[in-house]
Design an enzyme around this catalytic site. Structure first.
Site, PDB file in Angstrom:
ATOM      1  N   GLN A  34     -27.665  45.189  -8.070  1.00  0.00           N
ATOM      2  CA  GLN A  34     -28.562  45.487  -7.614  1.00  0.00           C
ATOM      3  C   GLN A  34     -30.239  44.947  -7.914  1.00  0.00           C
ATOM      4  O   GLN A  34     -30.393  44.782  -6.591  1.00  0.00           O
ATOM      5  CB  GLN A  34     -28.838  47.330  -7.257  1.00  0.00           C
ATOM      6  CG  GLN A  34     -27.789  47.892  -6.647  1.00  0.00           C
ATOM      7  CD  GLN A  34     -27.816  49.655  -6.313  1.00  0.00           C
ATOM      8  OE1 GLN A  34     -28.806  49.923  -6.966  1.00  0.00           O
ATOM      9  NE2 GLN A  34     -27.149  49.894  -5.451  1.00  0.00           N
ATOM     10  N   GLY A  36     -30.753  43.480 -10.911  1.00  0.00           N
ATOM     11  CA  GLY A  36     -30.284  42.013 -11.920  1.00  0.00           C
ATOM     12  C   GLY A  36     -30.183  40.899 -11.279  1.00  0.00           C
ATOM     13  O   GLY A  36     -30.060  40.891 -10.170  1.00  0.00           O
ATOM     14  N   TYR A 140     -36.983  61.071 -12.061  1.00  0.00           N
ATOM     15  CA  TYR A 140     -36.696  59.646 -12.012  1.00  0.00           C
ATOM     16  C   TYR A 140     -37.014  60.043 -13.850  1.00  0.00           C
ATOM     17  O   TYR A 140     -36.003  60.257 -14.648  1.00  0.00           O
ATOM     18  CB  TYR A 140     -37.814  58.488 -12.532  1.00  0.00           C
ATOM     19  CG  TYR A 140     -37.447  57.569 -13.442  1.00  0.00           C
ATOM     20  CD1 TYR A 140     -36.606  57.060 -13.456  1.00  0.00           C
ATOM     21  CD2 TYR A 140     -38.870  57.526 -13.898  1.00  0.00           C
ATOM     22  CE1 TYR A 140     -36.456  56.003 -14.607  1.00  0.00           C
ATOM     23  CE2 TYR A 140     -38.875  56.763 -15.115  1.00  0.00           C
ATOM     24  CZ  TYR A 140     -37.509  55.470 -15.101  1.00  0.00           C
ATOM     25  OH  TYR A 140     -37.747  55.420 -16.796  1.00  0.00           O
TER      26      TYR A 140
END
Length: 329
Positions: A34, A36, A140
């Protein structure tokens, strides 16, 4: 025995793979690509797939003799996490749950986790220490803290030992010049500055210059990505030698302001890098710097690339050689 690196085709993960390659480790990489890049993987065996796919993970563990995992795979954009928290809980938290369950099923009892100093939220102390309060201010950071807590209880129930590494900003590129930083979208300060130096952006935005710091701009940790990679490898060594679960901060101990980073980038690149002062962003603390004393004393971590000029210089060399980033595939 092999080390499994999840997210090993990403920015920090690929540098950890490179560090493992340099010392002759057997390496298995899992990445869904996605974010990488195949070209960032300098060695090892790459499996393209998702941690939430149980059959896929059974294949990875079944085909390889894995004794330790370094876990980088996660979504990591703060702004996106606030707009789409479900995505972050599903990929980060549920993905980690799937990984831990498969580790337990296949008898793999060691994991090093790439966490974040965003788990602390607004800092109580500067520099931040591991025993300070954890109160994330974004989804996050909250998901990363949830992942850490999950590892704690898998340790209690199943004896899966973990080392969690909390840090802020990775920067720089590998000494070989073969791997560097290429995100889409790009949100990190150093590559955005260098994209401006390359003429790919009209200017760099400075969000607020009225903070209670020496030059009015926010101060943050910047650590060379290869020093971070070394810390992950040292954490594997700790677990392999029978060390107990632990949490460590990784930081430079002093930090650099946004204006300092831009000024040094101008010196390194020899380019005029236009900067525009804009309004503060909500939730940006004035100073975020982590103490790495515990990692230095217990892991033996000794970062060797501390000069900001060297960090930016290595990144600049990679961006000049790869102005469009990696080949997208």
């Amino acid at each position: 025995m092999a080390v499994l690196v999840t997210g090993g085709a990403g920015y920090i993960g690929s540098h950890a793979v490179a560090a493992l390659v340099e010392r002759g480790e057997e390496i298995v990489i899992v990445d869904n690509l996605q974010q990488g890049h195949r070209d960032a993987v300098l060695g090892g065996k790459l499996y393209v797939g998702d941690l939430r796919d149980g059959e896929f993970l059974d294949t990875v563990f079944g085909e390889n003799s894995i004794d330790a995992v370094i876990h980088f795979a996660a979504n990591s954009l703060v702004g996106e996490s606030m707009k789409d928290p479900g995505k972050y809980y599903h990929n980060n938290v549920y993905g980690t749950l799937c990984l831990l369950e498969k580790m337990n099923q296949h008898g793999v009892k060691k994991i090093v986790f790439s966490s974040t100093a965003a788990t602390y939220g607004e800092p109580e102390n500067v520099p931040i220490h591991e025993h300070d309060r954890t109160l994330p201010t974004n989804t996050y950071g909250e998901t990363k803290l949830a992942m850490e807590k999950m590892m704690k209880w898998f340790d209690v129930a199943s004896g899966i030992k973990y080392v969690s590494l909390r840090y802020f900003n990775a920067a720089g590129a590998h000494a070989s010049g073969k791997i560097g930083e290429d995100h889409s979208p790009e949100t990190h300060l150093v590559p955005i500055i260098l994209q401006t130096a390359l003429g790919q952006r009209s200017h760099i935005s400075i969000f607020g210059d009225d903070y209670p710091t020496e030059d009015g701009t926010c101060i943050r940790d910047y650590i060379h990505v290869s020093d971070l990679a070394d810390a992950h490898v040292l954490a594997v060594d700790r677990l392999r030698s029978g060390g107990d679960s632990a949490i460590y901060n990784l930081g430079n101990g002093t930090g650099f302001s946004v204006k300092q980073v831009i000024d040094i980038a101008r010196q390194v690149t020899g380019r005029d890098i236009p900067a525009v002062i804009e309004a503060r962003r909500a939730g940006d603390p004035a100073v975020l710097v982590a103490s790495s004393d515990l990692a230095r004393s217990e892991l033996g971590w000794k970062p060797t690339r501390n000069k900001l000029e060297d960090i930016i210089g290595s990144a600049w060399a990679w961006h000049q050689a790869n102005p469009a980033g990696y080949n997208k595939q």
